[in-house]
Write a protein that holds these residues in place. Structure first.
Motif, PDB file in Angstrom:
ATOM      1  N   VAL A 104      90.299  31.924  25.066  1.00  0.00           N
ATOM      2  CA  VAL A 104      90.803  30.801  24.267  1.00  0.00           C
ATOM      3  C   VAL A 104      89.758  30.328  23.251  1.00  0.00           C
ATOM      4  N   VAL A 105      88.509  30.283  23.683  1.00  0.00           N
ATOM      5  CA  VAL A 105      87.438  29.785  22.821  1.00  0.00           C
ATOM      6  C   VAL A 105      86.984  30.853  21.831  1.00  0.00           C
ATOM      7  N   GLY A 106      87.185  32.123  22.195  1.00  0.00           N
ATOM      8  CA  GLY A 106      86.781  33.200  21.305  1.00  0.00           C
ATOM      9  C   GLY A 106      85.417  33.770  21.598  1.00  0.00           C
ATOM     10  N   VAL A 107      85.005  33.713  22.882  1.00  0.00           N
ATOM     11  CA  VAL A 107      83.727  34.276  23.302  1.00  0.00           C
ATOM     12  C   VAL A 107      83.952  35.088  24.571  1.00  0.00           C
ATOM     13  N   SER A 108      82.949  35.851  24.965  1.00  0.00           N
ATOM     14  CA  SER A 108      83.068  36.660  26.168  1.00  0.00           C
ATOM     15  C   SER A 108      82.858  35.816  27.413  1.00  0.00           C
ATOM     16  N   HIS A 109      83.289  36.337  28.562  1.00  0.00           N
ATOM     17  CA  HIS A 109      83.075  35.610  29.814  1.00  0.00           C
ATOM     18  C   HIS A 109      81.583  35.528  30.131  1.00  0.00           C
ATOM     19  N   ARG A 110      80.802  36.484  29.614  1.00  0.00           N
ATOM     20  CA  ARG A 110      79.342  36.429  29.815  1.00  0.00           C
ATOM     21  C   ARG A 110      78.742  35.224  29.093  1.00  0.00           C
ATOM     22  N   THR A 111      79.293  34.928  27.925  1.00  0.00           N
ATOM     23  CA  THR A 111      78.827  33.748  27.184  1.00  0.00           C
ATOM     24  C   THR A 111      79.163  32.467  27.939  1.00  0.00           C
ATOM     25  N   ILE A 112      80.368  32.405  28.507  1.00  0.00           N
ATOM     26  CA  ILE A 112      80.745  31.232  29.310  1.00  0.00           C
ATOM     27  C   ILE A 112      79.792  31.096  30.501  1.00  0.00           C
ATOM     28  N   ARG A 113      79.451  32.205  31.118  1.00  0.00           N
ATOM     29  CA  ARG A 113      78.529  32.164  32.257  1.00  0.00           C
ATOM     30  C   ARG A 113      77.168  31.612  31.824  1.00  0.00           C
ATOM     31  N   ARG A 114      76.723  32.032  30.639  1.00  0.00           N
ATOM     32  CA  ARG A 114      75.446  31.527  30.140  1.00  0.00           C
ATOM     33  C   ARG A 114      75.526  30.030  29.859  1.00  0.00           C
ATOM     34  N   ASN A 133      86.077  24.385  19.424  1.00  0.00           N
ATOM     35  CA  ASN A 133      87.118  25.167  20.102  1.00  0.00           C
ATOM     36  C   ASN A 133      87.199  24.846  21.589  1.00  0.00           C
ATOM     37  N   LEU A 134      86.042  24.622  22.183  1.00  0.00           N
ATOM     38  CA  LEU A 134      85.990  24.301  23.607  1.00  0.00           C
ATOM     39  C   LEU A 134      86.673  22.968  23.898  1.00  0.00           C
ATOM     40  N   ALA A 135      86.400  21.982  23.058  1.00  0.00           N
ATOM     41  CA  ALA A 135      87.026  20.663  23.225  1.00  0.00           C
ATOM     42  C   ALA A 135      88.544  20.770  23.076  1.00  0.00           C
ATOM     43  N   LYS A 136      88.981  21.571  22.110  1.00  0.00           N
ATOM     44  CA  LYS A 136      90.422  21.749  21.904  1.00  0.00           C
ATOM     45  C   LYS A 136      91.074  22.401  23.118  1.00  0.00           C
ATOM     46  N   ALA A 137      90.390  23.406  23.684  1.00  0.00           N
ATOM     47  CA  ALA A 137      90.929  24.102  24.859  1.00  0.00           C
ATOM     48  C   ALA A 137      91.031  23.174  26.059  1.00  0.00           C
ATOM     49  N   LEU A 138      90.089  22.238  26.160  1.00  0.00           N
ATOM     50  CA  LEU A 138      90.057  21.321  27.298  1.00  0.00           C
ATOM     51  C   LEU A 138      90.832  20.031  27.030  1.00  0.00           C
ATOM     52  N   ASP A 139      91.476  19.963  25.852  1.00  0.00           N
ATOM     53  CA  ASP A 139      92.319  18.823  25.492  1.00  0.00           C
ATOM     54  C   ASP A 139      91.528  17.518  25.477  1.00  0.00           C
ATOM     55  N   MET A 140      90.399  17.532  24.777  1.00  0.00           N
ATOM     56  CA  MET A 140      89.607  16.315  24.599  1.00  0.00           C
ATOM     57  C   MET A 140      88.912  16.380  23.250  1.00  0.00           C
ATOM     58  N   SER A 141      88.400  15.241  22.807  1.00  0.00           N
ATOM     59  CA  SER A 141      87.696  15.204  21.528  1.00  0.00           C
ATOM     60  C   SER A 141      86.298  15.779  21.679  1.00  0.00           C
ATOM     61  N   VAL A 142      85.697  16.154  20.562  1.00  0.00           N
ATOM     62  CA  VAL A 142      84.326  16.666  20.587  1.00  0.00           C
ATOM     63  C   VAL A 142      83.380  15.603  21.134  1.00  0.00           C
ATOM     64  N   ASP A 143      83.593  14.332  20.733  1.00  0.00           N
ATOM     65  CA  ASP A 143      82.722  13.248  21.220  1.00  0.00           C
ATOM     66  C   ASP A 143      82.823  13.097  22.740  1.00  0.00           C
ATOM     67  N   GLU A 144      84.052  13.169  23.260  1.00  0.00           N
ATOM     68  CA  GLU A 144      84.237  13.045  24.716  1.00  0.00           C
ATOM     69  C   GLU A 144      83.544  14.177  25.459  1.00  0.00           C
ATOM     70  N   LEU A 145      83.687  15.390  24.951  1.00  0.00           N
ATOM     71  CA  LEU A 145      83.056  16.542  25.588  1.00  0.00           C
ATOM     72  C   LEU A 145      81.534  16.438  25.520  1.00  0.00           C
ATOM     73  N   ALA A 146      81.024  16.057  24.354  1.00  0.00           N
ATOM     74  CA  ALA A 146      79.574  15.938  24.184  1.00  0.00           C
ATOM     75  C   ALA A 146      78.997  14.889  25.122  1.00  0.00           C
ATOM     76  N   GLU A 147      79.716  13.768  25.287  1.00  0.00           N
ATOM     77  CA  GLU A 147      79.206  12.705  26.155  1.00  0.00           C
ATOM     78  C   GLU A 147      79.220  13.125  27.617  1.00  0.00           C
ATOM     79  N   LEU A 148      80.265  13.826  28.043  1.00  0.00           N
ATOM     80  CA  LEU A 148      80.356  14.276  29.432  1.00  0.00           C
ATOM     81  C   LEU A 148      79.285  15.298  29.774  1.00  0.00           C
ATOM     82  N   LEU A 149      79.003  16.187  28.827  1.00  0.00           N
ATOM     83  CA  LEU A 149      78.034  17.256  29.086  1.00  0.00           C
ATOM     84  C   LEU A 149      76.640  16.915  28.571  1.00  0.00           C
ATOM     85  N   LEU A 150      76.462  15.681  28.053  1.00  0.00           N
ATOM     86  CA  LEU A 150      75.179  15.227  27.528  1.00  0.00           C
ATOM     87  C   LEU A 150      74.692  16.126  26.407  1.00  0.00           C
ATOM     88  N   LEU A 151      75.604  16.489  25.502  1.00  0.00           N
ATOM     89  CA  LEU A 151      75.249  17.299  24.340  1.00  0.00           C
ATOM     90  C   LEU A 151      74.879  16.384  23.188  1.00  0.00           C
TER      91      LEU A 151
END
Length: 326
Positions: free
Chosen positions: A281-291, A306-324
């Protein structure tokens, strides 16, 4: 931490840590329940009006005797501030024997605490009279409590520095101010007092900051504009001495970690994804997800969208949850 912006997203105490601030302290719990919590991470006390001398004496009027022979006590400090009183006081070093510092230095998480001024060094320059250069002007407080200050359209973070900036901006515009800062320590019961010399907990539960304009003007600057009209003439706030992911034993000064962390794996599994499916969905390999699972710092911003879209959340929400830091 690179900037004060970092303190906003990463260190703001969670509801769990805010409850720990008042745990076992009945008087403080009563005060905070009658107050309003602000999204900036602080409590508005007494309708934002400064306390009268008789209000909440059991919290506000404690004195911790630091040096009996010199009569040095730790407690509330009240000063008058004015631009007309400005003077260059030079740089003064912080004292080593700050109450509770010995206990913090023994902790693995001592880097999360500061010898914080009660009356900030930047404000002392505007005091009509100030005699508190020693231990009585310092307490051990978290990075969040001491330094959090962010004010933009997305985030607001209000530690002591945020409100000190309101005072500094206002002083430069000719506003005269009466200012009082109170460290809130819990007094120990006789049954709790294992050490004869320890009458209070080693760490404050938080800091009460009160300020009122005394010459008919109003507070100025970006921070007060963000807070609104109720902060134009006075404020009375409680800054919790807490921080995201920290477990604080205020009595002993021992510090541990809360497990509030959220991982990328937690998020995509909650949405029903397997590693390979998410990669497609994100457009990367499963090895990249593992990393990315091992180190979220590897996630480029273009993939975060793309990751935020796949998880149905905003980029800000994802960044805050993962401390990005995006």
């Amino acid at each position: 931490m690179a900037s004060s912006e970092t303190y906003t997203q990463y260190l703001k105490p969670t509801e769990k840590e805010l409850l720990e601030v008042q745990a076992g302290y009945e008087e403080l719990e009563k005060l905070l329940k009658s107050s309003r919590y602000h999204e900036g991470g602080f409590y508005i006390l007494n309708g934002n009006k400064v306390f009268s001398i008789n209000e909440y004496q059991d919290i506000r009027q404690h004195k911790i005797l630091l040096e009996a022979d010199k009569h040095i006590e730790l407690g509330a400090i009240e000063v008058s501030l004015s631009k007309e009183c400005y003077r260059d006081i030079g740089k003064k070093s912080k004292p080593d024997k700050v109450y509770g510092r010995k206990q913090i230095l023994e902790s693995s998480y001592r880097g999360e605490f500061n010898r914080g001024h009660l009356i900030a060094e930047s404000l002392i320059k505007y005091c009509t009279d100030f005699d508190y250069y020693k231990r009585e002007n310092f307490v051990m407080i978290t990075n969040w409590c001491n330094r959090a200050t962010t004010c933009n359209h997305k985030h607001i973070a209000c530690g002591m520095l945020f409100f000190e900036q309101i005072l500094l901006d206002s002083l430069e515009d000719g506003v005269d101010i009466c200012y009082r800062v109170t460290p809130v320590f819990k007094k120990l019961d006789a049954s709790d007092d294992e050490e004869a010399e320890q009458s209070f907990e080693y760490l404050p539960r938080g800091i009460i900051m009160e300020a009122i304009v005394t010459n008919g003007k109003a507070f100025t600057g970006q921070n007060v504009e963000r807070l609104g009209k109720k902060f134009e003439k006075s404020f009375n706030v409680f800054i919790p001495n807490a921080q995201r992911d920290l477990v604080i034993d205020y009595r002993t000064g021992e510090i541990g970690l809360n497990d509030n962390s959220v991982t990328l794996k937690d998020l995509y599994e909650a949405k029903g994804f397997k590693m390979k499916d998410l990669g497609e969905v994100v457009g990367v390999s499963h090895r990249t997800i593992r990393r990315w699972n091992k180190d979220i710092a590897y996630i480029p911003f273009k993939n975060v969208v793309n990751l935020a879209k796949a998880l149905d959340m905003s980029v800000d929400e994802l960044a805050e949850l993962l401390l990005l830091d995006y």
